[in-house]
Design a protein around this motif. Structure first.
Motif, PDB file in Angstrom:
ATOM      1  N   PRO A 199       0.812  -1.230   0.000  1.00 14.27           N
ATOM      2  CA  PRO A 199       0.000   0.000   0.000  1.00 14.27           C
ATOM      3  C   PRO A 199       0.840   1.273   0.000  1.00 14.27           C
ATOM      4  N   VAL A 200       1.970   1.234   0.713  1.00 14.35           N
ATOM      5  CA  VAL A 200       2.831   2.411   0.768  1.00 14.35           C
ATOM      6  C   VAL A 200       3.515   2.644  -0.578  1.00 14.35           C
ATOM      7  N   MET A 201       4.048   1.564  -1.166  1.00 16.96           N
ATOM      8  CA  MET A 201       4.744   1.700  -2.437  1.00 16.96           C
ATOM      9  C   MET A 201       3.795   2.088  -3.569  1.00 16.96           C
ATOM     10  N   ALA A 202       2.488   1.859  -3.368  1.00 18.61           N
ATOM     11  CA  ALA A 202       1.515   2.271  -4.379  1.00 18.61           C
ATOM     12  C   ALA A 202       1.473   3.781  -4.535  1.00 18.61           C
ATOM     13  N   LEU A 203       1.990   4.493  -3.534  1.00 17.85           N
ATOM     14  CA  LEU A 203       2.030   5.953  -3.608  1.00 17.85           C
ATOM     15  C   LEU A 203       3.149   6.452  -4.515  1.00 17.85           C
ATOM     16  N   PHE A 204       4.097   5.562  -4.846  1.00 15.77           N
ATOM     17  CA  PHE A 204       5.229   5.923  -5.681  1.00 15.77           C
ATOM     18  C   PHE A 204       4.944   5.519  -7.125  1.00 15.77           C
ATOM     19  N   PRO A 205       5.678   6.079  -8.086  1.00 17.81           N
ATOM     20  CA  PRO A 205       5.523   5.629  -9.479  1.00 17.81           C
ATOM     21  C   PRO A 205       5.801   4.130  -9.591  1.00 17.81           C
ATOM     22  N   LYS A 206       5.130   3.479 -10.518  1.00 21.72           N
ATOM     23  CA  LYS A 206       5.283   2.039 -10.695  1.00 21.72           C
ATOM     24  C   LYS A 206       6.678   1.722 -11.212  1.00 21.72           C
ATOM     25  N   GLY A 207       7.307   0.712 -10.620  1.00 24.57           N
ATOM     26  CA  GLY A 207       8.649   0.334 -11.024  1.00 24.57           C
ATOM     27  C   GLY A 207       8.650  -0.793 -12.029  1.00 24.57           C
ATOM     28  N   ASN A 208       9.847  -1.129 -12.490  1.00 20.68           N
ATOM     29  CA  ASN A 208      10.011  -2.192 -13.478  1.00 20.68           C
ATOM     30  C   ASN A 208      11.417  -2.754 -13.316  1.00 20.68           C
ATOM     31  N   LYS A 209      11.520  -3.931 -12.683  1.00 19.37           N
ATOM     32  CA  LYS A 209      12.845  -4.500 -12.400  1.00 19.37           C
ATOM     33  C   LYS A 209      13.642  -4.755 -13.678  1.00 19.37           C
ATOM     34  N   LYS A 210      12.967  -5.294 -14.676  1.00 16.56           N
ATOM     35  CA  LYS A 210      13.660  -5.602 -15.924  1.00 16.56           C
ATOM     36  C   LYS A 210      14.234  -4.341 -16.552  1.00 16.56           C
ATOM     37  N   LEU A 211      13.423  -3.287 -16.574  1.00 16.23           N
ATOM     38  CA  LEU A 211      13.910  -2.013 -17.104  1.00 16.23           C
ATOM     39  C   LEU A 211      15.038  -1.468 -16.244  1.00 16.23           C
ATOM     40  N   GLY A 212      14.918  -1.616 -14.908  1.00 17.17           N
ATOM     41  CA  GLY A 212      15.971  -1.138 -14.019  1.00 17.17           C
ATOM     42  C   GLY A 212      17.308  -1.795 -14.311  1.00 17.17           C
ATOM     43  N   LEU A 213      17.290  -3.123 -14.539  1.00 21.57           N
ATOM     44  CA  LEU A 213      18.533  -3.817 -14.884  1.00 21.57           C
ATOM     45  C   LEU A 213      19.085  -3.342 -16.215  1.00 21.57           C
ATOM     46  N   GLN A 214      18.191  -3.148 -17.200  1.00 17.66           N
ATOM     47  CA  GLN A 214      18.636  -2.659 -18.508  1.00 17.66           C
ATOM     48  C   GLN A 214      19.272  -1.283 -18.377  1.00 17.66           C
ATOM     49  N   GLN A 215      18.677  -0.432 -17.553  1.00 19.00           N
ATOM     50  CA  GLN A 215      19.233   0.908 -17.357  1.00 19.00           C
ATOM     51  C   GLN A 215      20.577   0.845 -16.641  1.00 19.00           C
ATOM     52  N   LEU A 216      20.692  -0.046 -15.642  1.00 23.50           N
ATOM     53  CA  LEU A 216      21.975  -0.206 -14.965  1.00 23.50           C
ATOM     54  C   LEU A 216      23.053  -0.675 -15.936  1.00 23.50           C
ATOM     55  N   GLU A 217      22.692  -1.607 -16.813  1.00 23.17           N
ATOM     56  CA  GLU A 217      23.640  -2.072 -17.825  1.00 23.17           C
ATOM     57  C   GLU A 217      24.041  -0.924 -18.746  1.00 23.17           C
ATOM     58  N   GLN A 218      23.081  -0.091 -19.101  1.00 23.80           N
ATOM     59  CA  GLN A 218      23.378   1.042 -19.983  1.00 23.80           C
ATOM     60  C   GLN A 218      24.362   1.995 -19.320  1.00 23.80           C
ATOM     61  N   VAL A 219      24.120   2.287 -18.042  1.00 21.68           N
ATOM     62  CA  VAL A 219      25.035   3.171 -17.310  1.00 21.68           C
ATOM     63  C   VAL A 219      26.415   2.518 -17.204  1.00 21.68           C
ATOM     64  N   ALA A 220      26.434   1.220 -16.869  1.00 24.00           N
ATOM     65  CA  ALA A 220      27.707   0.514 -16.696  1.00 24.00           C
ATOM     66  C   ALA A 220      28.519   0.463 -17.980  1.00 24.00           C
ATOM     67  N   ASN A 221      27.847   0.421 -19.121  1.00 29.83           N
ATOM     68  CA  ASN A 221      28.538   0.302 -20.405  1.00 29.83           C
ATOM     69  C   ASN A 221      28.847   1.636 -21.053  1.00 29.83           C
ATOM     70  N   ASN A 222      28.031   2.662 -20.797  1.00 31.48           N
ATOM     71  CA  ASN A 222      28.137   3.905 -21.552  1.00 31.48           C
ATOM     72  C   ASN A 222      28.532   5.117 -20.732  1.00 31.48           C
ATOM     73  N   ALA A 223      28.286   5.091 -19.444  1.00 32.89           N
ATOM     74  CA  ALA A 223      28.613   6.250 -18.622  1.00 32.89           C
ATOM     75  C   ALA A 223      30.115   6.321 -18.378  1.00 32.89           C
ATOM     76  N   PHE A 224      30.562   7.453 -17.937  1.00 29.98           N
ATOM     77  CA  PHE A 224      31.985   7.643 -17.666  1.00 29.98           C
ATOM     78  C   PHE A 224      32.238   7.698 -16.168  1.00 29.98           C
ATOM     79  N   TYR A 225      31.588   8.630 -15.487  1.00 33.22           N
ATOM     80  CA  TYR A 225      31.827   8.795 -14.061  1.00 33.22           C
ATOM     81  C   TYR A 225      31.040   7.798 -13.208  1.00 33.22           C
ATOM     82  N   THR A 226      29.800   7.526 -13.575  1.00 34.47           N
ATOM     83  CA  THR A 226      28.945   6.684 -12.730  1.00 34.47           C
ATOM     84  C   THR A 226      29.040   5.206 -13.078  1.00 34.47           C
ATOM     85  N   ARG A 227      29.943   4.843 -13.951  1.00 30.67           N
ATOM     86  CA  ARG A 227      30.076   3.446 -14.371  1.00 30.67           C
ATOM     87  C   ARG A 227      30.359   2.529 -13.198  1.00 30.67           C
TER      88      ARG A 227
END
Length: 397
Positions: A199-227
């Motif tokens: 119920p509490v997390m329903a107050l936050f925007p809906k998440g997506n674990k699969k997308l989160g992992l894809q975004q982490l991979e993108q940062v890890a592969n393409n970012a410079f400082y936050t890699r």
């Protein structure tokens, strides 16, 4: 309930603050000249060099650079924030050890105070907002570790207050995806693992674990400082939540190679080698960790020793070298007691194995002692507690 909210907010905000703080050289050429200190290309290079020193546990080198920044920008929160990050990595090696807490909070408080002055002068100042979000986020994370729930919730609430104001233009810069990636992953993970929080997390925007992992991979592969930050979160998630041990090993191998003196990355590399069955390599790395503890290298201490000794003990037991196995199980206990980690799995499993060895050797008195210790430190529902009870019953100890 506030406990878990504070923890997830701190993870999200810490990731976001890292992302907002650091731009690549290519991106800085895309944007128009900025009023923000953090977008200065020359300064970015100096920050990167210092942060790399910090990750490699060369804190004196990193802090010399941070001290120069403090002289050049006495009213800016950046220098204190960077020093605080260095102390966070000292804490990260052994989160149960509180000796760096006061210094860590002191530098965060200084950064927050300077950021508040900037924010009062201009409430549209994103640079001030991200320092406030990041500073309070890190404080919330520490207070959650220390079970100071009221402080954690208060800091998390303050972090949330400034979080949206610190957001940038993620679509143009992979550096800015880290915060979103962590939020996407954990905002779905929390309701899955803690149904009472749905119920509490329903107050936050809906998440997506699969997308989160894809975004982490993108940062890890393409970012410079936050890699590095993205890779840190990725190997932890792949190892514990996603059950992808080979992916975790690949990342920890890279991080240990790039930052060979970082004890957290070192022991993670040894752990992931062990997890995929590359035991001789894990033993080699584990022995190096123990040698570094003996030589008192910065950051190498009992918590890392507990990991390393256990892997060596397990290997020797597998190959039938009982004397060496016993020796290193005892070392695991010694390191566990030194770091007050008696409830950890490695400590409890070492007690179990030593108890079984004592039983084989017809030393029932010693076996009873080890199994009694298991029952003392493990919760009744813990697998080690159950195994100890069953073994005692079966062998009539």
């Amino acid at each position: 309930m506030l406990i878990r909210i504070a923890m997830i907010l701190s993870v999200y905000v810490v990731g976001l603050s890292f992302a907002q703080a650091q731009e690549t050289e290519a991106d800085s050429m895309i944007y128009v000249p900025s009023k923000y200190l953090l977008l200065d290309r020359g300064l970015q290079f100096r920050i990167t060099k210092s942060i790399n020193s910090m990750y490699n546990f060369d804190f004196p080198a990193a802090e010399r650079d941070f001290a120069v920044l403090a002289l050049q920008y006495p009213d800016h929160p950046l220098p204190e924030f960077l020093v605080a990050l260095g102390y966070w990595w000292r804490i990260e090696v052994d989160v149960a050890n509180e000796r760096y807490d006061a210094t860590f909070v002191k530098y965060l408080d200084r950064a927050i105070a300077k950021a508040e002055v900037m924010f009062k002068e201009d409430e549209t100042n994103k640079e001030a907002a991200f320092f406030l979000a990041g500073g309070y986020g890190f404080q919330s994370r520490l207070y959650s570790e220390r079970k100071s729930w009221t402080k954690a919730a208060f800091a998390g609430r303050n972090a949330l207050k400034y979080m949206n104001l610190s957001r940038g233009e993620e679509e143009f810069n992979p550096e800015l995806l880290l915060g979103d990636a962590l939020f996407n992953y954990f905002s779905e993970w929390i309701p899955e693992n803690y149904p009472l929080l749905r119920p509490v997390m329903a107050l936050f925007p809906k998440g997506n674990k699969k997308l989160g992992l894809q975004q982490l991979e993108q940062v890890a592969n393409n970012a410079f400082y936050t890699r590095v930050e993205a890779q840190y979160f990725l190997f932890r998630l792949y190892a514990s939540e996603e059950k992808e041990p080979f992916k975790a090993l690949q990342i920890s191998d890279y991080l240990h190679g790039k930052f060979p003196n970082n004890p957290y990355f070192h022991r993670s590399y040894a752990r992931h080698l062990y997890a995929v069955g590359r035991w001789t390599e894990s033993v080699e790395q584990s022995k190096e960790i123990l040698d570094r503890i003996d030589s008192k290298m910065p950051g190498y201490e009992s918590n890392s020793g507990r990991y390393a000794a256990f892997y060596i003990a397990q290997f020797n037991e597998r190959v039938g070298n009982r004397d060496e196995a016993k020796k290193y199980y005892l070392k695991t206990l010694s390191f566990g007691e030194e770091s007050e980690s008696q409830e950890s799995g490695y400590y409890l499993h070492s007690l179990l194995q030593l108890g079984k060895m004592a039983t084989d050797e017809k030393n029932k008195t010693l076996a009873k002692k080890y199994f009694k210790e298991v029952k003392k430190y493990a919760k009744r529902k813990h697998s080690a507690h159950q195994e100890a009870r069953e073994f005692i019953k079966k062998n009539k100890l």
